[in-house]
Design a protein around this motif. Structure first.
Motif, PDB file in Angstrom:
ATOM      1  N   HIS A 114       0.831  -1.207   0.000  1.00 14.98           N
ATOM      2  CA  HIS A 114       0.000   0.000   0.000  1.00 14.98           C
ATOM      3  C   HIS A 114       0.861   1.250   0.000  1.00 14.98           C
ATOM      4  O   HIS A 114       0.679   2.162   0.810  1.00 14.98           O
ATOM      5  CB  HIS A 114      -0.987  -0.040   1.164  1.00 14.98           C
ATOM      6  CG  HIS A 114      -2.067  -1.050   0.953  1.00 14.98           C
ATOM      7  ND1 HIS A 114      -3.234  -0.761   0.289  1.00 14.98           N
ATOM      8  CD2 HIS A 114      -2.122  -2.363   1.255  1.00 14.98           C
ATOM      9  CE1 HIS A 114      -3.989  -1.847   0.217  1.00 14.98           C
ATOM     10  NE2 HIS A 114      -3.322  -2.841   0.788  1.00 14.98           N
ATOM     11  N   HIS A 166     -11.051   3.879  -0.575  1.00 17.12           N
ATOM     12  CA  HIS A 166      -9.701   4.351  -0.898  1.00 17.12           C
ATOM     13  C   HIS A 166      -9.662   5.701  -1.616  1.00 17.12           C
ATOM     14  O   HIS A 166      -8.619   6.088  -2.134  1.00 17.12           O
ATOM     15  CB  HIS A 166      -8.976   3.287  -1.726  1.00 17.12           C
ATOM     16  CG  HIS A 166      -8.848   1.977  -1.020  1.00 17.12           C
ATOM     17  ND1 HIS A 166      -8.031   1.802   0.074  1.00 17.12           N
ATOM     18  CD2 HIS A 166      -9.469   0.784  -1.222  1.00 17.12           C
ATOM     19  CE1 HIS A 166      -8.127   0.553   0.502  1.00 17.12           C
ATOM     20  NE2 HIS A 166      -8.991  -0.075  -0.261  1.00 17.12           N
ATOM     21  N   HIS A 214      -3.683   9.448  -1.818  1.00 16.77           N
ATOM     22  CA  HIS A 214      -3.592   8.593  -2.996  1.00 16.77           C
ATOM     23  C   HIS A 214      -3.649   9.396  -4.294  1.00 16.77           C
ATOM     24  O   HIS A 214      -4.417  10.348  -4.415  1.00 16.77           O
ATOM     25  CB  HIS A 214      -4.731   7.572  -2.994  1.00 16.77           C
ATOM     26  CG  HIS A 214      -4.665   6.602  -1.857  1.00 16.77           C
ATOM     27  ND1 HIS A 214      -5.701   5.766  -1.516  1.00 16.77           N
ATOM     28  CD2 HIS A 214      -3.670   6.336  -0.973  1.00 16.77           C
ATOM     29  CE1 HIS A 214      -5.356   5.033  -0.483  1.00 16.77           C
ATOM     30  NE2 HIS A 214      -4.115   5.362  -0.131  1.00 16.77           N
ATOM     31  N   VAL A 239      -1.872  -3.182  -3.465  1.00 10.71           N
ATOM     32  CA  VAL A 239      -2.534  -1.895  -3.717  1.00 10.71           C
ATOM     33  C   VAL A 239      -4.047  -2.087  -3.619  1.00 10.71           C
ATOM     34  O   VAL A 239      -4.553  -3.200  -3.776  1.00 10.71           O
ATOM     35  CB  VAL A 239      -2.193  -1.340  -5.122  1.00 10.71           C
ATOM     36  CG1 VAL A 239      -0.744  -0.935  -5.229  1.00 10.71           C
ATOM     37  CG2 VAL A 239      -2.544  -2.348  -6.213  1.00 10.71           C
TER      38      VAL A 239
END
Length: 244
Positions: free
Chosen positions: A167, A212, A218, A196
């Motif tokens: 991650h 996410h 991100h 991921v």
């Protein structure tokens, strides 16, 4: 106030423009961002995330997580026997380690471990580096004349038998460059482990329930197929692909 206009953006992975957008509002931080969905299998944020979030609170959130150590080393415990069958060496680099749990797990298995993280509050010291993986020089610090005497080369390149990216890839502003640098840093029998968030799960969770969308962290979110494709283009041989 919500935005009233969508501008096409070029995908940072394939370069093709797209204007298919998921407009996501994060209630916990009261901010909104556009996430562009590309035909190549990658979703990317309209802007680079800001790195200010990687502070003391961010570190302590992971360090004090309930059952954190068990959760963080689960993948290491699962895949380390396979990795050790594939590579002869025992030099490991944890990229974006945040907490040292995985490195300590591999140390206990007989590995020599390094780690690098941009967060200065991780207590980086010794083989734990504070810095940007893309910019960091991992060369062995040795006098050029001495290196020439010992090896016939003026510089000794450090390589790793395992690069661990759990991650982490989704946080990079330049993910392909991170993968290319990893390829160059691996030994001939080296292995890279990547975990991921999987955007194919959006079809199951729905857009709003997908966890996410983190505009402060991100930049790219990947489908399994897109990640495998880019790894193989760089030169990696994909030996396992698995969804959890």
């Amino acid at each position: 106030m919500s935005k009233d206009k969508i501008e096409p953006k070029s995908c940072p992975i394939c370069g093709v423009q797209t204007n298919y957008v998921h407009r996501i509002f994060e209630a916990n931080i009261n901010e909104e961002a556009d996430w562009y969905d590309c035909q190549c299998g990658v979703i990317f944020q309209e802007n680079f995330p800001k790195h200010e979030i990687y502070n003391k609170d961010y570190f302590e959130n992971y360090a004090c997580m309930k059952d954190g150590k068990r959760r963080l080393i689960h993948a290491a415990r699962t895949y380390s026997p396979l990795i050790e069958e594939l590579t002869y060496g025992r030099m490991m680099l944890d990229v974006g380690f945040c907490t040292p749990n995985v490195m300590k797990y591999f140390t206990d298995r007989g590995w020599i471990t390094w780690g690098i993280d941009v967060n200065k509050h991780t207590g980086a010291t010794g083989n734990y580096y504070c810095g940007n993986f893309l910019d960091y020089d991992f060369s062995i610090n040795i006098d050029k004349d001495k290196a020439l005497e010992l090896t016939g080369c003026s510089e000794i390149k450090r390589t790793f038998d395992l690069i661990w990216m759990s991650h982490t890839l989704e946080h990079f502003n330049y993910p392909l460059e991170a993968l290319k640098k990893s390829y160059d840093l691996l030994s001939d029998t080296g292995v890279i482990f990547i975990a991921v968030p999987d955007i194919d799960f959006i079809r199951k969770t729905g857009i709003n329930a997908y966890p996410h969308w983190k505009l402060r962290e991100h930049y790219t979110l990947w489908s399994e197929g897109a990640l495998v494709r880019e790894l193989e283009r760089i030169g990696f041989k994909v030996i396992m692909r698995r969804r959890n």
